[in-house]
Design an enzyme around this catalytic site. Structure first.
Site, PDB file in Angstrom:
ATOM      1  CG  ASP A  27     -13.837 -12.502 -41.866  1.00 32.20           C
ATOM      2  OD1 ASP A  27     -13.320 -13.504 -41.379  1.00 32.20           O
ATOM      3  OD2 ASP A  27     -13.884 -11.412 -41.285  1.00 32.20           O
ATOM      4  CD  GLU A 209     -13.541 -10.532 -35.053  1.00 32.34           C
ATOM      5  OE1 GLU A 209     -12.432  -9.983 -34.957  1.00 32.34           O
ATOM      6  OE2 GLU A 209     -13.669 -11.711 -35.405  1.00 32.34           O
TER       7      GLU A 209
HETATM    8  C1  FRU Z   1     -13.129 -11.878 -38.454  1.00 31.71           C
HETATM    9  C2  FRU Z   1     -12.017 -10.845 -38.592  1.00 31.71           C
HETATM   10  C3  FRU Z   1     -12.594  -9.474 -38.845  1.00 31.71           C
HETATM   11  C4  FRU Z   1     -11.471  -8.779 -39.555  1.00 31.71           C
HETATM   12  C5  FRU Z   1     -10.869  -9.905 -40.369  1.00 31.71           C
HETATM   13  C6  FRU Z   1      -9.377  -9.821 -40.537  1.00 31.71           C
HETATM   14  O1  FRU Z   1     -12.736 -13.176 -38.730  1.00 31.71           O
HETATM   15  O2  FRU Z   1     -11.216 -10.868 -37.436  1.00 31.71           O
HETATM   16  O3  FRU Z   1     -13.041  -8.798 -37.685  1.00 31.71           O
HETATM   17  O4  FRU Z   1     -11.928  -7.721 -40.338  1.00 31.71           O
HETATM   18  O5  FRU Z   1     -11.187 -11.103 -39.717  1.00 31.71           O
HETATM   19  O6  FRU Z   1      -8.920 -10.811 -41.407  1.00 31.71           O
END
Ligand code: FRU
Length: 501
Positions: A27, A209
């Site tokens: 992300d 998310e």
């Molecule tokens: C989304 C996610 C988020 C989390 C991060 C962990 O891709 O799962 O929810 O904060 O990646 O790397």
């Protein structure tokens, strides 16, 4: 470091999309424009090229296209992984982390507590601050600042709300497994008060998310603002796996109310076609927008990968690119407010002038190579009108045996992105796919703007109303572009190719 072998080490390194030099990323985090620089932080494994050791990597750019990798900004430790979050410029020093003359940047991130922590298994929101413009970061000694005794409370996106209800910080985060965006307010970024929840709504086929919440003018009218709530879900996207949906509506400083919710919590696969998606492709996830972008621009970047196969894509020593940055706007289309996305103008036509190809061109039951359009890093703009053909479109990154098909089936009203013969698809069972999205002619025309890079295709259709993004892993020598009309006729009304690298 996790050793991952691949037969084509650097073949796929994009020319225009950000990748970490030799590590894993997911992300985008903490996107902010500050003191003339765009900062792109991101979920990063500093020690390998698969997911793990989550820390915030960092890159900077003055033009959204040429990025310089910087030192890891916020590193994981024994106690916690640093999951996704955002950054604000605390210009009034409301947090007290800086001074009046040196106000801080404040990062709000998710602490994902590890075995060694007494909070093991929990997720809560924490702060770090920077007094040198975002290059070095100090964790706040009073962390975490917001807990819900939850194992899935994460991805805080903080912005300054200034409106009828007052002036304060607002946080949008998720309770991932409850399909809820939870909203909080704060005066100082340290003490948070619950405002309201949104969800479940529309797509809930996977956990929620990485939310974002912002206002945009409708049809360019600054007096008519609408709010947009974006939320990513995994899996449950319209073509499988990770994807992002958006809601339009209003935020009154306390509550987000949507005018685009179709149904709550239903998972009829046909329903997925009716929801509003940030991107219909397989590889655009965890998208969030920049804070403080100049001139009121709302610019978004997504992670160009899909959790279905993210750790297996055949690249090395890096793994996962970011999408090209997109500029967002709202437009009324067929009586509804729709999010319109276009690649930022900074990315286009910097080096070479567009070459306009011969068109119109009538096609009838044929596939015709366009030798002048050959290339790997370019934007192709094509406009078609339908005739009697069942399907028409383009084949890009072709070499006679492999190719990626971008087509329109007017009778079914579908835009098609077929990567089943796009190159290396064998590294994961779930990768090979034909991805589709609903499309209607506008004034009788189908307009496509296709961004190609060494391992990706981003298709912006109908002037950005519809986007389909997919990774592909073709041979470097697959540079061919052809156009086709199958089972009848179609007309290519115009074609413009602009080399980008
Ligand atoms: C989304 C996610 C988020 C989390 C991060 C962990 O891709 O799962 O929810 O904060 O990646 O790397």
């Amino acid at each position: 470091m996790t050793a991952v072998t691949t037969t084509h080490p650097e073949t796929f390194r994009p020319a225009l999309h950000y990748t970490a030099r030799n590590t894993w990323l997911n992300d985008p985090n903490g996107l902010i424009h500050h003191q003339g620089l765009y900062h792109l932080y991101y979920q990063n494994n500093p020690f390998g090229n698969t997911w793990g050791n989550m820390s915030w990597g960092h890159a900077t750019s003055d033009n959204l296209v040429d990025w310089t990798e910087q030192a890891v900004a916020i590193a994981c430790d024994e106690q916690e992984d640093i999951f996704s979050g955002s950054i604000v410029f605390d210009s009034q020093n409301s947090s007290g982390f800086g001074t009046e003359t040196t106000p801080p940047l404040v990062a709000i991130y998710t602490s994902a507590y590890k075995e060694a922590s007494p909070l093991h298994g929990g997720q809560a929101q924490s702060l770090a601050y920077s007094l040198d413009g975002g290059f070095t970061w100090e964790k706040y000694a009073g962390n975490p600042v917001l807990t819900r005794n939850s194992a899935n409370f994460r991805d805080p996106k903080v912005f300054r709300y200034d409106g009828r209800a007052g002036s304060y910080w607002v946080m949008a985060a998720v309770e991932a497994h409850d399909y809820k965006v939870v909203l909080y307010k704060s005066e100082d970024l340290k003490t948070w008060e619950h405002l309201s929840d949104f969800g479940p709504a529309n797509a809930t086929g996977g956990i929620w998310e990485c939310p974002d919440l912002f206002a945009l003018p409708v049809d360019g009218n600054p007096l008519e603002l609408k709010w947009v709530l974006t939320v990513n879900l995994n899996p449950g996207g319209p073509n499988g796996g990770s994807a992002g949906q958006y809601f339009t509506g209003d935020f009154d400083g306390v509550q987000f109310t949507s005018d685009s919710t179709i149904t709550s919590g239903e998972q009829d696969p046909d329903r997925l076609q009716e929801y509003d998606w940030l991107d219909w492709g397989r590889d655009y996830y965890a998208a969030v927008s920049f804070s403080d972008a100049p001139d009121g621009r709302r610019i978004m970047i997504g992670w160009m990968n899909n959790w279905d196969y993210a750790n297996q894509i055949p690249t090395s020593p890096w793994r996962s690119p970011m999408s090209l940055p997109r500029e967002l706007s709202l437009a009324t289309v067929d009586g509804r407010t729709r999010l319109v996305q276009n690649v930022v103008e900074e990315a286009v036509g910097r080096d070479e002038a567009p070459e306009v190809q011969g068109a119109p061109l009538h096609l009838s039951g044929e596939t015709r190579p366009i030798p002048a359009a050959t290339g790997t890093v370019q934007v192709i703009e094509a406009e078609f009108t339908a005739g009697t053909a069942e399907e028409f479109g383009l084949i890009v990154r072709g070499n006679g045996t492999e190719g990626t098909r971008i087509g329109i089936n007017p009778a079914q009203g579908r835009l098609i992105l077929d990567r089943t013969a796009s190159g290396d698809t064998g590294f994961h069972d779930g990768f090979s796919s034909v991805d589709t999205a609903p499309i209607n002619a506008r004034d009788g025309r189908y307009q496509l703007k296709i961004y190609l890079d060494h391992c990706s295709v981003e298709v912006f259709a109908q002037n950005g109303e519809l986007v389909l993004t997919d990774l592909i892993f073709p041979e470097k020598t697959s540079t061919g572009v052809s156009i086709y009309a199958h089972g009848g006729s179609a007309t290519l009304e115009s074609l413009t190719i602009t080399p980008l690298a």
